[in-house]
Design an enzyme around this catalytic site. Structure first.
Site, short mmCIF file in Angstrom:
data_model
loop_
_atom_site.label_atom_id
_atom_site.label_comp_id
_atom_site.label_asym_id
_atom_site.label_seq_id
_atom_site.Cartn_x
_atom_site.Cartn_y
_atom_site.Cartn_z
N VAL A 199 2.85 1.93 -1.41
CA VAL A 199 3.18 1.43 -0.07
C VAL A 199 4.56 0.78 -0.16
O VAL A 199 4.75 -0.19 -0.90
CB VAL A 199 2.13 0.42 0.44
CG1 VAL A 199 2.50 -0.09 1.83
CG2 VAL A 199 0.73 1.05 0.44
N HIS B 28 5.05 -5.98 -1.38
CA HIS B 28 3.79 -6.73 -1.48
C HIS B 28 3.57 -7.14 -2.92
O HIS B 28 3.98 -6.44 -3.84
CB HIS B 28 2.60 -5.87 -0.99
CG HIS B 28 2.48 -4.57 -1.69
ND1 HIS B 28 3.28 -3.49 -1.36
CD2 HIS B 28 1.70 -4.15 -2.72
CE1 HIS B 28 2.98 -2.46 -2.15
NE2 HIS B 28 2.03 -2.84 -3.01
N HIS C 299 0.63 -8.12 -5.74
CA HIS C 299 -0.79 -8.13 -6.09
C HIS C 299 -1.07 -9.45 -6.79
O HIS C 299 -0.43 -9.76 -7.81
CB HIS C 299 -1.11 -7.01 -7.09
CG HIS C 299 -0.89 -5.62 -6.56
ND1 HIS C 299 -1.94 -4.80 -6.16
CD2 HIS C 299 0.22 -4.89 -6.37
CE1 HIS C 299 -1.46 -3.63 -5.77
NE2 HIS C 299 -0.15 -3.65 -5.89
N ASP D 6 -7.41 -6.60 -1.43
CA ASP D 6 -7.10 -5.20 -1.68
C ASP D 6 -8.37 -4.36 -1.44
O ASP D 6 -9.47 -4.76 -1.82
CB ASP D 6 -6.59 -5.01 -3.12
CG ASP D 6 -5.90 -3.67 -3.31
OD1 ASP D 6 -4.68 -3.66 -3.49
OD2 ASP D 6 -6.59 -2.62 -3.27
N ILE D 7 -8.19 -3.20 -0.84
CA ILE D 7 -9.34 -2.34 -0.52
C ILE D 7 -9.97 -1.76 -1.78
O ILE D 7 -11.14 -1.35 -1.76
CB ILE D 7 -8.88 -1.22 0.46
CG1 ILE D 7 -10.04 -0.68 1.26
CG2 ILE D 7 -8.14 -0.10 -0.26
CD1 ILE D 7 -9.61 0.19 2.45
P1 5GP Z 1 0.90 -0.35 -4.60
O1 5GP Z 1 0.24 0.80 -5.29
O2 5GP Z 1 1.90 0.12 -3.56
O3 5GP Z 1 1.48 -1.39 -5.53
O4 5GP Z 1 -0.27 -1.12 -3.87
C1 5GP Z 1 -0.82 -0.71 -2.67
C2 5GP Z 1 -2.19 -1.34 -2.63
O5 5GP Z 1 -2.63 -1.30 -1.29
C3 5GP Z 1 -3.25 -0.61 -3.46
O6 5GP Z 1 -3.78 -1.49 -4.44
C4 5GP Z 1 -4.29 -0.17 -2.43
O7 5GP Z 1 -5.62 -0.30 -2.90
C5 5GP Z 1 -4.00 -1.11 -1.27
N1 5GP Z 1 -4.31 -0.54 0.03
C6 5GP Z 1 -3.91 0.67 0.51
N2 5GP Z 1 -4.36 0.86 1.76
C7 5GP Z 1 -5.05 -0.27 2.08
C8 5GP Z 1 -5.74 -0.66 3.27
O8 5GP Z 1 -5.83 0.05 4.27
N3 5GP Z 1 -6.33 -1.89 3.25
C9 5GP Z 1 -6.26 -2.71 2.16
N4 5GP Z 1 -6.88 -3.90 2.26
N5 5GP Z 1 -5.61 -2.37 1.04
C10 5GP Z 1 -5.01 -1.16 1.00
#
Ligand code: 5GP
Length: 119
Positions: free
Chosen positions: A100, A104, A106, A35-36
Site C-alpha cells: 500500500v 504507514h 506497522h 491490521d487485517i
Molecule cells: P505493507 O505490505 O504495504 O507494508 O502493509 C500493508 C498492510 O495493510 C498489510 O499488513 C495488510 O494486511 C494491511 N491491509 C491491507 N488491506 C487492509 C484493509 O482493508 N484493512 C486493514 N485493516 N488492513 C489492511
C-alpha cells in the site's frame, strides 16, 4: 488543465469510514487500526490522514514532525495494548514487501517471536 484524478488508497477509504476497520487510536493527523492480517499479538497500522507521502522516506523529507507523531502514536498504542515495548516497521518499496503506497507504520508488540517481521 485538470490534474489527473487518482483513486483514494485503501487506507484513505478506511480514514473516510468507507471501509470498516477496528480503529484503536486517532488524532487530527493520524489514524491507527488493527491490521487485517495480524503477524503478532498486537499488530496495528499507524497511517497519516494525508496520502501525500507514499513511503517513510518521502514523509521524513516532507514532514518530519508528522513522522515523529507516528512514533509517539506507536508508543501510546504499545503502552495501551502491550507492555510498552514494540517493533516499528516501514516497508519501503515493493521488493521490501510494501503493498500500500500510502505511508504507514506497522506497530508489532506483545511477546514477539524472534525474527517476526511484517511480511
Ligand atoms: P505493507 O505490505 O504495504 O507494508 O502493509 C500493508 C498492510 O495493510 C498489510 O499488513 C495488510 O494486511 C494491511 N491491509 C491491507 N488491506 C487492509 C484493509 O482493508 N484493512 C486493514 N485493516 N488492513 C489492511
Amino acid at each position: 488543465m485538470t490534474e489527473p484524478t487518482r483513486e483514494p488508497s485503501i487506507f484513505s477509504r478506511i480514514i473516510a469510514r468507507e471501509i470498516p476497520a477496528t480503529i484503536v487510536y486517532e488524532t487530527e493527523t493520524l489514524l491507527a487500526f488493527e491490521d487485517i492480517a495480524p503477524q503478532a499479538p498486537v499488530h496495528v497500522l499507524v497511517v497519516p490522514k494525508t496520502e501525500r507521502y507514499a513511503n517513510v522516506v518521502e514523509l521524513a523529507a516532507g514532514n518530519p514532525a508528522l513522522l515523529a507523531e507516528m512514533v509517539t502514536a506507536a508508543s501510546h498504542i504499545a503502552a495501551e495494548r502491550a507492555d510498552g515495548e514494540f517493533r516499528l516497521i516501514f516497508n519501503t518499496g515493493a521488493s521490501a514487501g510494501q503493498t500500500v503506497f500510502h505511508v504507514h507504520a506497522h506497530v508489532l508488540a506483545g511477546s514477539l517471536e524472534e525474527g517476526t517481521l511484517a511480511h
